[in-house]
Design a protein around this motif. Structure first.
Motif, PDB file in Angstrom:
ATOM      1  N   UNK A 174       0.743  -1.489  -0.017  1.00  0.00           N
ATOM      2  CA  UNK A 174       0.068  -0.053   0.138  1.00  0.00           C
ATOM      3  C   UNK A 174       0.850   1.532   0.133  1.00  0.00           C
ATOM      4  N   UNK A 175       1.916   1.238   0.388  1.00  0.00           N
ATOM      5  CA  UNK A 175       2.967   2.386   0.562  1.00  0.00           C
ATOM      6  C   UNK A 175       3.581   2.658  -0.854  1.00  0.00           C
ATOM      7  N   UNK A 176       3.670   1.551  -1.906  1.00  0.00           N
ATOM      8  CA  UNK A 176       4.383   1.797  -3.126  1.00  0.00           C
ATOM      9  C   UNK A 176       3.352   1.876  -4.162  1.00  0.00           C
ATOM     10  N   UNK A 177       2.047   1.215  -4.295  1.00  0.00           N
ATOM     11  CA  UNK A 177       1.228   1.337  -5.293  1.00  0.00           C
ATOM     12  C   UNK A 177       1.086   2.742  -5.669  1.00  0.00           C
ATOM     13  N   UNK A 178       1.157   3.120  -7.049  1.00  0.00           N
ATOM     14  CA  UNK A 178       0.998   4.108  -7.464  1.00  0.00           C
ATOM     15  C   UNK A 178       1.930   5.043  -7.559  1.00  0.00           C
ATOM     16  N   UNK A 179       3.277   4.954  -6.867  1.00  0.00           N
ATOM     17  CA  UNK A 179       4.060   5.688  -6.524  1.00  0.00           C
ATOM     18  C   UNK A 179       5.369   5.524  -7.544  1.00  0.00           C
ATOM     19  N   UNK A 180       6.124   6.357  -7.947  1.00  0.00           N
ATOM     20  CA  UNK A 180       7.158   6.139  -8.881  1.00  0.00           C
ATOM     21  C   UNK A 180       8.185   5.241  -8.632  1.00  0.00           C
ATOM     22  N   UNK A 181       8.444   4.344  -9.462  1.00  0.00           N
ATOM     23  CA  UNK A 181       9.463   3.309  -9.387  1.00  0.00           C
ATOM     24  C   UNK A 181      10.870   3.600  -8.752  1.00  0.00           C
ATOM     25  N   UNK A 182      11.223   5.177  -9.143  1.00  0.00           N
ATOM     26  CA  UNK A 182      12.328   5.806  -8.479  1.00  0.00           C
ATOM     27  C   UNK A 182      12.692   5.359  -6.899  1.00  0.00           C
ATOM     28  N   UNK A 183      11.539   5.634  -6.081  1.00  0.00           N
ATOM     29  CA  UNK A 183      11.733   5.364  -4.731  1.00  0.00           C
ATOM     30  C   UNK A 183      12.328   4.098  -4.415  1.00  0.00           C
ATOM     31  N   UNK A 184      12.504   3.147  -5.145  1.00  0.00           N
ATOM     32  CA  UNK A 184      13.144   1.772  -4.936  1.00  0.00           C
ATOM     33  C   UNK A 184      14.579   1.946  -5.284  1.00  0.00           C
ATOM     34  N   UNK A 185      15.133   3.044  -5.746  1.00  0.00           N
ATOM     35  CA  UNK A 185      16.361   3.197  -6.047  1.00  0.00           C
ATOM     36  C   UNK A 185      17.289   4.226  -5.436  1.00  0.00           C
ATOM     37  N   UNK A 186      18.463   4.011  -5.225  1.00  0.00           N
ATOM     38  CA  UNK A 186      19.322   4.918  -4.398  1.00  0.00           C
ATOM     39  C   UNK A 186      19.250   6.486  -4.943  1.00  0.00           C
ATOM     40  N   UNK A 187      19.228   7.297  -4.110  1.00  0.00           N
ATOM     41  CA  UNK A 187      18.907   8.788  -4.360  1.00  0.00           C
ATOM     42  C   UNK A 187      19.827   8.900  -5.669  1.00  0.00           C
ATOM     43  N   UNK A 188      21.024   8.749  -5.391  1.00  0.00           N
ATOM     44  CA  UNK A 188      21.972   9.212  -6.753  1.00  0.00           C
ATOM     45  C   UNK A 188      21.734   8.830  -8.004  1.00  0.00           C
ATOM     46  N   UNK A 189      20.754   7.845  -8.003  1.00  0.00           N
ATOM     47  CA  UNK A 189      20.461   7.235  -9.423  1.00  0.00           C
ATOM     48  C   UNK A 189      19.137   7.615  -9.984  1.00  0.00           C
ATOM     49  N   UNK A 190      18.462   8.350  -8.916  1.00  0.00           N
ATOM     50  CA  UNK A 190      16.970   8.799  -9.476  1.00  0.00           C
ATOM     51  C   UNK A 190      16.595   9.538 -10.502  1.00  0.00           C
ATOM     52  N   UNK A 191      17.530  10.525 -10.689  1.00  0.00           N
ATOM     53  CA  UNK A 191      17.451  11.562 -11.736  1.00  0.00           C
ATOM     54  C   UNK A 191      17.661  11.096 -13.113  1.00  0.00           C
ATOM     55  N   UNK A 192      18.580   9.967 -13.217  1.00  0.00           N
ATOM     56  CA  UNK A 192      18.985   9.656 -14.579  1.00  0.00           C
ATOM     57  C   UNK A 192      18.005   8.568 -14.934  1.00  0.00           C
ATOM     58  N   UNK A 193      17.265   7.724 -13.931  1.00  0.00           N
ATOM     59  CA  UNK A 193      16.385   6.666 -14.385  1.00  0.00           C
ATOM     60  C   UNK A 193      15.310   6.778 -15.088  1.00  0.00           C
TER      61      UNK A 193
END
Length: 186
Positions: free
Chosen positions: A9-28
């Motif tokens: 319930x915490x991740x459904x509908x959220x961007x996949x990037x939340x499961x990536x380390x912060x330093x990789x989120x911008x390029x994902x």
């Protein structure tokens, strides 16, 4: 849920990037757009380089992923399957360590030279620093070798070689030599 620590319930509908380390989120997002524009429909596990995932508590873990895309009524739908490979990486490191240790142990009949080499092998794989002691014929202990993961601290640790260990003290080296059990010093 077991891998990343979030409830569904915490991740459904959220961007996949939340499961990536912060330093990789911008390029994902760019990677996803490139995959969406490519003619490739799927990439299986093992075809891509290893990636890192991020748990709810912020800890990172090595992972493999497979991704597929499907055009569903004009919209791209992506499916990602993620596999935590922490255990596999640990086993691979252990196997490499044992192979290196076997090569070192078989390389010389001079046991002092061999033990000195083993001290360096344990750092940083098993410890930040290590000391190899040997028990002399008279029962005394001699520090044979020290190793440290931080080159700047090696000399400081080498200074330990100057201080003798009382073979009748509750020193961790004495306990290990007497009991044959591992002693972890946090």
């Amino acid at each position: 849920e077991a891998i990343v620590g979030y409830q569904s319930s915490e991740v459904l509908g959220q961007p996949l990037e939340m499961l990536l380390p912060e330093r990789f989120r911008a390029t994902h997002g760019g990677h996803m757009r490139n995959f969406a524009a490519s003619p490739v429909a799927a990439r299986r596990m093992g075809e891509r380089q290893e990636i890192l995932g991020c748990r709810k508590d912020g800890s990172e873990f090595p992972a493999e992923a497979s991704i597929s895309k499907l055009d569903l009524f004009g919209s791209a739908v992506f499916t990602v399957v993620l596999r935590d490979i922490t255990d596999r990486k640990r086993i691979e490191r252990s196997q490499r360590f044992l192979a290196q240790a076997g090569a070192i142990l078989g390389s010389s009949l001079d046991y002092e030279k061999t033990l000195s080499s083993v001290a360096g092998l344990t750092v940083p794989e098993l410890a930040d620093w290590s000391v190899v002691y040997i028990r002399e014929a008279d029962g005394s202990l001699r520090k044979l070798e020290v190793a440290h993961a931080d080159p700047a601290r090696r000399e400081m640790v080498r200074q330990l070689l100057r201080y003798p260990v009382d073979p009748h003290s509750p020193h961790p080296a004495v306990i290990v030599l007497e009991t044959g059990t591992v002693e972890l010093m946090p």
